[in-house]
Motif scaffolding. Structure first.
Motif: not given
Length: 986
Positions: A252, A256, A281
């Motif tokens: 994740r 990001k 994500e």
């Protein structure tokens, strides 16, 4: 090991480290600037005698007290200094590098003491690694610093050393001196953990483009590594984190971080612990990132809903071209609700069939193998994939029993009770071969990979390295032309592939078609495997004949494929079979680039999953069609073809015997005129051979003054700059200079070489005099291209073109083969009419005897003029080099005799236009019937008509066409033969 230069070795000494000018110089580096230990050393020579011995002893005593091990032996000092000096010059990839590293490690204490003495001194690469190993109390290892890399020296390859976290620090200490030099770092399989994050942070320079960390354990606490990566990734374009035990939390954070990234192009997260929890994500990553082109998620724990998140993003993302999702569980839902994504997110509903059938699918290479798709899912994917022409490489093995054919179609085998056991056995055999999943060849962008095809029931144009090939069918006098035409390729199990007719624009672009004199050329473009023999042949199902092409290599059939037949499947589901040719064509194509890996675009014209005939003919063919005449029984196989070499030789002979060399004084103009005439020579010869038969001088082919004036007067005479009397003067000037007075030469008509000369002479007389004053080449071009001479020349069809278009066809071959006995007797009858003034033992037909053959039969009349018979004779004999001293041009053999009959038949009748080879065959049959009736020739084979199809519908078709043709010829159907029954040869 291969030697390769390393710039960072040369840059280890900078200007800052250079010795001061007032310091004593030496042949060694500053490491060797150590005071002498006694007066007997070599370095004490040349010193001033005034130096005090006391001062010398004091210095030596101070050095001994500070560095006791340094001053043990006088000779060892020089050896150590030389060893460290050579360490700067030794390249890390040299064969002597390992031994140099061992020697440095043995003397590391001495080198460290010198480093302390000279604090600003930089150490060599070997000394830095040895020092770090000494501090960490580790055994010395090379750590890849002596591993050569032949592809690119800017790659630091320290893979498969299992160094661990401690040796990683040692590696960093050696590499940090030259860190900015490397563009790629390979630390594959080194047992690195998250504790090495700080050390790895030092190994990621700002200019680094590729980082390979496959086979480590960075996922345990991988968030620290991601943070370090986020601060130091710089210009990183390729990141390989395969098999690093990354979980959803680390992924994740990584997803990001990459959302706003504008540099990363290739991301590999295969063999990790990624589940559907991190797919939201990942969905955001694909929606925002505009540079990622290749994503590898092989062998993770992604299920159906996780795949839906990926599909939803791919509908919008147009940049991802390569996607590997093999060995996941995209075909099943969650087994445990705890693994599902966050419930507050809206789950997408799109599936793989929806994406594959949409126009938004921009993938080129997709791997969905081993994802537990069931039968219904597999069938839906196969159906949606039929309309997708963008995915050139598709993988689906390991799911429901399926296969991918040579066109890229996904074929699903519907399981039945009888097939279940077979499918299970095949699956067990397949799974036994892929137990070690890491050894399975996986997709790698648009590159070709090596894989054993017997373990994969699928074809991938990208992975298997297929190349595009254009197959041409260029008909000659031996070849079939009855459409539709098909080609049969070995790698497609000899299934029929329909050929398309090439238009004029395509012929100009094709380099192979320019070499052919064929009027029509058929072609097809197919993707074929490279570096292996491709066998093929051509066929026409309407004629039930298969044939090879002389344009390709001809080889014998393998023993396993001999005596097999060509198979077509009809609309009525009844198979149509006929014999294969005795031999086959073969080509072997080399490997070439079929895909642009930089821009992710195919460089081929073929598209995957384009439907063709596939062995199904949309035609109605009578089941009673007899097989056509075999390839070896073709009448035209011994006929002569006019080649370009023959025309070139004849042109040189005509040029040398003409007076153009004396007529044109300037050499440059003479060369230009010669090149221009050589370019149009073939058309000029065709016109000469046609017009020379209008009124020959006896049996000499030549153009008289009256014929030349009637035909070419409009192109030259304008009653201004060129008058009719000027044409007569030019004709007399040209014909008066013949070579010798023989039986085949004349001073009253133009011979072939004189025909070229008079065209140039008249052009110069018209435009090279005042007031035009053109050059000879300009005058010739103006007469030929502007004044209409070209139209007069090209209105006569070239002899070889007529053979290719109309005569050398299977329809005419049927007529000739079925009337062989009649034609042989007619030929003998014509030979006997030959005049007795030919004192030779040769058997041939002369122009007079050929004309007499038609004259006695009453076929020379108002409908068929005598001129047509002589023109047919002149155009049927081959081109002769020396027409003055030879008489081959007036001697016709049997094959040329039959061709002359066909040329007479073409001009026979009121409607003389021939629009097809079928019509020429009917006219030829009619002429043969007329001659047979007059000379009362009996057919030994009792065949009076062409050997055509046996069905009643086809018989009526033949009756109607013969009656209609005779009506066009004679104006009345009275002479039409009664066609009721036929005797066919079984």
């Amino acid at each position: 090991m291969q030697k390769s230069a390393q710039p960072y070795i040369d840059n280890s000494l900078t200007k800052k480290d250079a010795p001061v000018q007032n310091e004593p110089q030496s042949k060694f580096t500053p490491l060797q600037l150590i005071p002498p230990i006694n007066d007997n050393s070599k370095q004490s020579k040349g010193m001033k005698a005034s130096r005090s011995q006391n001062n010398s002893k004091i210095k030596v005593k101070k050095v001994k007290q500070k560095f006791p091990s340094l001053m043990e032996f006088d000779e060892m000092q020089t050896q150590d200094d030389e060893l460290e000096f050579h360490a700067y010059n030794v390249k890390p990839f040299d064969s002597v590098a390992p031994q140099t590293f061992r020697n440095i490690y043995k003397k590391i204490d001495t080198i460290l003491q010198k480093k302390t003495l000279y604090q600003n001194q930089k150490m060599s690469l070997f000394s830095s690694v040895a020092e770090s190993s000494k501090i960490e109390k580790l055994m010395p290892r090379t750590l890849g610093l002596i591993r050569p890399n032949t592809n690119n020296n800017k790659i630091l390859d320290a893979s498969n050393f299992c160094m661990g976290d401690k040796y990683a620090k040692v590696l960093c200490s050696g590499v940090k001196l030259t860190l900015d030099y490397y563009e790629q770092v390979n630390l594959k399989n080194n047992n690195l953990t998250s504790r090495s994050s700080e050390c790895l942070n030092q190994l990621i320079p700002t200019k680094l483009k590729g980082l390979n960390l496959q086979g480590n354990s960075l996922g345990q606490g991988g968030q620290e590594f991601v943070k370090a990566l986020n601060t130091r990734y710089g210009q990183l374009q390729y990141l390989n984190l395969e098999n690093n035990k990354f979980n959803d939390d680390s992924c994740r954070q990584l997803f990001k971080m990459l959302q706003e990234n504008t540099i990363m192009q290739k991301l590999n997260l295969s063999h990790n612990l990624i589940t559907d929890k991190s797919m939201p994500e990942f969905n955001c990553l694909l929606l925002k990132n505009a540079t990622l082109s290749e994503i590898y998620l092989h062998w993770n724990r992604i299920h159906q809903i996780g795949g839906q998140y990926i599909i939803t993003a791919l509908f919008i993302n147009y940049n991802v071209k390569v996607l590997d999702l093999s060995f996941n569980s995209l075909g099943i839902r969650y087994k445990d609700d705890a693994q599902s994504p966050q419930k507050n997110r809206q789950q997408p509903n799109q599936n793989w069939p929806d994406y594959l059938s949409s126009k938004n699918c921009n993938l080129i290479h997709l791997d969905l193998s081993n994802n537990q798709f069931n039968q219904s899912q597999s069938e839906a994917i196969a159906k949606s994939l039929e309309d997708n022409h963008n995915i050139f490489g598709f993988h689906f093995s390991g799911n429901f029993h399926s296969s991918i054919d040579h066109l890229g179609f996904l074929n699903i085998t519907k399981s039945t009770i009888e097939q279940k056991d077979i499918i299970l056995k095949k699956n067990e055999e397949y799974q036994s071969e892929i137990i070690g999943a890491l050894q399975i060849p996986r997709i790698d962008g648009l590159k070709q990979i090596q894989r054993q095809s017997q373990f994969y029931n699928e074809v991938c144009w990208i992975c298997d390295g297929w190349v595009e090939c254009t197959f041409l069918w260029q008909p000659t006098h031996l070849d079939i032309r009855k459409e539709p035409l098909f080609i049969h390729l070995s790698h497609e199990r000899f299934a029929p592939i329909k050929l398309e007719l090439m238009d004029d624009e395509q012929r100009e672009r094709s380099p192979m078609s320019r070499k052919s004199n064929s009027y029509k050329i058929w072609y097809v473009q197919r993707m074929v495997p490279s570096k292996q023999p491709i066998r093929f042949f051509f066929s026409s199902p309407l004629l039930k004949q298969a044939q090879v092409s002389s344009q390709y290599e001809i080889v014998d059939w393998p023993k396993a494929e001999q005596n097999k037949k060509v198979l077509f499947y009809m609309i009525n589901e009844k198979p149509l079979t006929f014999r294969r040719p005795k031999q086959c064509n073969q080509i072997i194509l080399g490997q070439k680039q079929s895909f642009d890996e930089l821009h992710y675009e195919p460089s081929v014209h073929c598209k995957p999953r384009i439907k063709d005939y596939g062995g199904i003919l949309d035609l109605i063919i009578d089941d009673s069609i007899e097989e056509n005449v075999d390839y070896g029984d073709n009448f035209f196989k011994e006929c002569h073809r006019d080649s370009d070499q023959e025309f070139s030789d004849c042109f040189e002979w005509d040029w040398n015997n003409s007076q153009l060399g004396k007529l044109i004084k300037e050499q440059d103009q003479l060369i230009q005129v010669k090149q221009y005439l050589h370019r149009i020579y073939r058309d000029l010869v065709s016109a000469y051979r046609n017009y020379s038969a209008y009124s020959p001088s006896g049996e000499i082919w030549s153009i008289s003054l009256n014929v030349f004036t009637d035909i070419f007067q409009s192109s030259f005479v304008d009653n201004k700059s060129y008058l009719l009397k000027d044409l007569d003067i030019s004709f007399r000037q040209t014909t008066s200079k013949y070579i010798n007075q023989t039986r085949t030469s004349t001073s009253h008509a133009l011979l072939r070489h004189q025909f070229l000369e008079i065209l140039v002479r008249m052009s110069m007389d018209k435009y090279c005099k005042t007031p035009n004053l053109m050059s000879p080449i300009e005058a010739l071009q103006k007469v030929y291209e502007v004044d209409g001479l070209q139209k007069k020349i090209e209105c006569v069809q070239e002899s070889q073109t007529w053979r290719d278009v109309y005569y050398w066809s299977m329809e005419c071959n049927r007529v000739i083969q079925s009337n062989q006995s009649i034609l042989r007797q007619l030929y003998q009858e014509c030979v006997q009419m030959r005049q007795l003034n030919y004192f030779t033992n040769k058997i041939f037909v002369s122009p007079q005897s050929f004309k007499e053959l038609f004259n006695r039969a009453g076929l020379i009349n108002d409908v068929n003029a005598e001129r047509n018979v002589l023109i047919a004779f002149a155009l049927s004999v081959p081109l002769v080099l020396d027409e003055i001293n030879q008489d081959r041009q007036i001697q016709m053999n049997y094959q040329e005799f039959v061709e002359a009959l066909a040329r007479v038949a073409e001009k026979y009748g009121q409607n003389k236009a021939v629009i097809s080879s079928e019509q020429l065959a009917l006219k030829l049959q009619h002429i043969i019937g007329q001659l047979q009736e007059y000379y009362q020739i009996v057919d030994e084979n009792k065949i009076t008509i062409p050997q055509m199809r046996q069905s009643k519908k086809q018989t009526n078709f033949l009756q109607e066409n013969v009656t209609k043709l005779l009506y066009e010829i004679d104006g009345s159907p009275m002479n039409a033969p009664q066609i009721n029954e036929y005797d066919f040869v079984e």
